[in-house]
Design a protein around this motif. Sequence first.
Motif, PDB file in Angstrom:
ATOM      1  N   GLU A  93      43.767  55.081  75.543  1.00 33.80           N
ATOM      2  CA  GLU A  93      43.429  56.446  75.936  1.00 33.80           C
ATOM      3  C   GLU A  93      44.115  56.831  77.243  1.00 33.80           C
ATOM      4  N   HIS A 151      47.890  57.206  76.552  1.00 31.22           N
ATOM      5  CA  HIS A 151      48.079  58.486  75.860  1.00 31.22           C
ATOM      6  C   HIS A 151      48.036  59.644  76.856  1.00 31.22           C
ATOM      7  N   PRO A 196      48.083  62.328  68.545  1.00 25.25           N
ATOM      8  CA  PRO A 196      46.878  61.499  68.529  1.00 25.25           C
ATOM      9  C   PRO A 196      47.025  60.308  67.584  1.00 25.25           C
ATOM     10  N   VAL A 221      49.670  56.063  70.118  1.00 28.11           N
ATOM     11  CA  VAL A 221      49.613  55.004  71.130  1.00 28.11           C
ATOM     12  C   VAL A 221      48.802  53.817  70.623  1.00 28.11           C
ATOM     13  N   THR A 222      47.704  54.088  69.925  1.00 31.79           N
ATOM     14  CA  THR A 222      46.812  53.011  69.497  1.00 31.79           C
ATOM     15  C   THR A 222      47.443  52.087  68.457  1.00 31.79           C
TER      16      THR A 222
END
Length: 260
Positions: free
Chosen positions: A47, A50, A58, A61-62
């Motif tokens: 988070e 990001h 969205p 990045v994860t």
Amino acid sequence: MFELIEPIATVTFSETPNEAFLALGMRNYWDGYFAGRAAPLGTAPPEVVHAVFYNFAPGEVTRHIPWVWTKTTPTEAIAVRERSSATTLRQATGGLDLTRAADLATRAALSAPIEGRPLYAALRALDVPEDPAARLWHAATLLREHRGDGHNAALLTHGIAGTEAHVLLALSLDMRPQDFGRLHHLPKPQLAAVVDGLRDRGLVTADDCFTAAGRKTREQIEALTDELAAPPYNALSAPELDELITALDPIAAAVTAADL
């Protein structure tokens, strides 16, 4: 300065650094990208990465953070990125002397306030390399990320989210959003929702072109970005700034010609 600094800083996104990260166990280019660029932030959660990087869709990045830290550490990633980037810069510039450009660029790069500049501040906390190629790359990266932090602030000021920024950039290049490299991989409904949102705000036409308001907004963002990027260069006198420009010009040209 952007046109001179950007080619030098972005050698880090070329093949030699990519191969160095793959050798650590990264699965693909983007693993290495996130490991190298996010490493100065430590093991910050996705988070935070990001938020700092700003312009990824969205969930992007994860897919990489924190997985990359199962294969390397931020300290190792910083070292690998610096070493491979310096190697690439030396190869691209041949016999050019990088020392004076590195000295002047470093003085500028270390001079700006860090407030509101999270990625720049994280880079400022790192040791400055002694090797001229590594030092010049490091300085260029500091200046690039200082500008990038300011650009994010300019986007936020004008109410433009990260993915929306890529749509505006695509339109400025006379490209359809769905053909733009940082957008074409998005699911069609997701990208359509982003573009529709810009249309609803009167920034994009029905046939995916700028409206007058959209073009003005992008111009205002770019002008504010340039204004916010200026402070580091105030550390140099006018003759020194001219000298830096003169020194960087053949270096940036050589890197561009190398087509990394």
